[in-house]
Design a protein around this motif. Structure first.
Motif, PDB file in Angstrom:
ATOM      1  N   UNK A  88       0.818  -1.212   0.000  1.00 27.74           N
ATOM      2  CA  UNK A  88       0.000   0.000   0.000  1.00 27.74           C
ATOM      3  C   UNK A  88       0.856   1.268   0.000  1.00 27.74           C
ATOM      4  N   UNK A  89       1.968   1.242   0.702  1.00 25.76           N
ATOM      5  CA  UNK A  89       2.869   2.403   0.740  1.00 25.76           C
ATOM      6  C   UNK A  89       3.490   2.640  -0.628  1.00 25.76           C
ATOM      7  N   UNK A  90       3.920   1.564  -1.290  1.00 27.88           N
ATOM      8  CA  UNK A  90       4.516   1.702  -2.617  1.00 27.88           C
ATOM      9  C   UNK A  90       3.500   2.220  -3.633  1.00 27.88           C
ATOM     10  N   UNK A  91       2.282   1.709  -3.569  1.00 23.25           N
ATOM     11  CA  UNK A  91       1.225   2.192  -4.472  1.00 23.25           C
ATOM     12  C   UNK A  91       0.954   3.665  -4.201  1.00 23.25           C
ATOM     13  N   UNK A  92       0.908   4.052  -2.937  1.00 21.11           N
ATOM     14  CA  UNK A  92       0.699   5.455  -2.579  1.00 21.11           C
ATOM     15  C   UNK A  92       1.818   6.326  -3.146  1.00 21.11           C
ATOM     16  N   UNK A  93       3.066   5.849  -3.070  1.00 23.97           N
ATOM     17  CA  UNK A  93       4.197   6.623  -3.586  1.00 23.97           C
ATOM     18  C   UNK A  93       4.095   6.821  -5.101  1.00 23.97           C
ATOM     19  N   UNK A  94       3.692   5.787  -5.819  1.00 21.31           N
ATOM     20  CA  UNK A  94       3.537   5.902  -7.273  1.00 21.31           C
ATOM     21  C   UNK A  94       2.411   6.888  -7.603  1.00 21.31           C
TER      22      UNK A  94
ATOM     23  N   UNK B  83       2.593  10.317  -9.755  1.00 23.03           N
ATOM     24  CA  UNK B  83       1.735  10.585 -10.918  1.00 23.03           C
ATOM     25  C   UNK B  83       0.958  11.885 -10.773  1.00 23.03           C
ATOM     26  N   UNK B  84       0.578  12.226  -9.552  1.00 22.21           N
ATOM     27  CA  UNK B  84      -0.241  13.413  -9.349  1.00 22.21           C
ATOM     28  C   UNK B  84       0.577  14.701  -9.270  1.00 22.21           C
TER      29      UNK B  84
ATOM     30  N   UNK C 232       7.522   9.200 -22.151  1.00 21.06           N
ATOM     31  CA  UNK C 232       7.550   7.754 -21.967  1.00 21.06           C
ATOM     32  C   UNK C 232       7.512   7.069 -23.330  1.00 21.06           C
ATOM     33  N   UNK C 233       8.383   6.089 -23.525  1.00 18.31           N
ATOM     34  CA  UNK C 233       8.459   5.387 -24.794  1.00 18.31           C
ATOM     35  C   UNK C 233       7.611   4.123 -24.799  1.00 18.31           C
ATOM     36  N   UNK C 234       6.947   3.834 -23.704  1.00 20.51           N
ATOM     37  CA  UNK C 234       6.173   2.603 -23.590  1.00 20.51           C
ATOM     38  C   UNK C 234       4.690   2.887 -23.397  1.00 20.51           C
ATOM     39  N   UNK C 235       3.887   1.889 -23.751  1.00 22.25           N
ATOM     40  CA  UNK C 235       2.470   1.900 -23.419  1.00 22.25           C
ATOM     41  C   UNK C 235       2.180   0.574 -22.744  1.00 22.25           C
ATOM     42  N   UNK C 236       1.631   0.526 -21.568  1.00 23.64           N
ATOM     43  CA  UNK C 236       1.275   1.624 -20.679  1.00 23.64           C
ATOM     44  C   UNK C 236       2.527   2.308 -20.123  1.00 23.64           C
ATOM     45  N   UNK C 237       2.329   3.489 -19.589  1.00 22.49           N
ATOM     46  CA  UNK C 237       3.459   4.251 -19.055  1.00 22.49           C
ATOM     47  C   UNK C 237       4.114   3.473 -17.915  1.00 22.49           C
ATOM     48  N   UNK C 238       5.320   3.855 -17.587  1.00 25.42           N
ATOM     49  CA  UNK C 238       6.070   3.152 -16.530  1.00 25.42           C
ATOM     50  C   UNK C 238       5.357   3.238 -15.181  1.00 25.42           C
ATOM     51  N   UNK C 239       4.743   4.366 -14.889  1.00 28.66           N
ATOM     52  CA  UNK C 239       4.052   4.487 -13.604  1.00 28.66           C
ATOM     53  C   UNK C 239       2.798   3.610 -13.565  1.00 28.66           C
TER      54      UNK C 239
ATOM     55  N   UNK D 151       2.512  -3.874  -8.909  1.00 26.85           N
ATOM     56  CA  UNK D 151       2.375  -3.906  -7.453  1.00 26.85           C
ATOM     57  C   UNK D 151       1.048  -4.523  -7.037  1.00 26.85           C
ATOM     58  N   UNK D 152      -0.018  -4.173  -7.743  1.00 25.39           N
ATOM     59  CA  UNK D 152      -1.325  -4.724  -7.393  1.00 25.39           C
ATOM     60  C   UNK D 152      -1.409  -6.221  -7.691  1.00 25.39           C
ATOM     61  N   UNK D 153      -0.809  -6.656  -8.797  1.00 26.90           N
ATOM     62  CA  UNK D 153      -0.915  -8.058  -9.197  1.00 26.90           C
ATOM     63  C   UNK D 153       0.066  -8.961  -8.451  1.00 26.90           C
TER      64      UNK D 153
END
Length: 69
Positions: A3-9, A13-14, A24-31, A38-40
């Motif tokens: 939860x802390x890592x998700x909050x940091x990301x 993002x915000x 960003x050169x990728x889709x989806x973005x790195x964030x 992290x969720x999976x």
């Protein structure tokens, strides 16, 4: 920990990401990739996958579609 890592990301993002140019050169973005990983997979494996993805983000990598596996 997860939860802390998700909050940091989400904070990144915000508040930090809007201050930078979109580059960003990728889709989806790195964030978004980091959030999905992290969720999976949880804190440890999700962090490792996110770091590997960020290391691929350099001018010599073509980028493109790179989904979470």
């Amino acid at each position: 920990m997860k939860a802390i890592l998700i909050w940091m990301v989400k904070i990144y993002r915000k508040y930090i990401s809007p201050l930078k140019q979109p580059s960003c050169r990728f889709y989806p973005t790195c964030s978004q990739y980091a959030l999905d990983a992290l969720e999976k997979y949880g804190a440890i494996k999700g962090t490792i996958l996110s770091i590997k993805r960020i290391f691929k983000c350099h001018p010599f990598h073509p980028g493109g579609y790179d989904p979470l596996k």
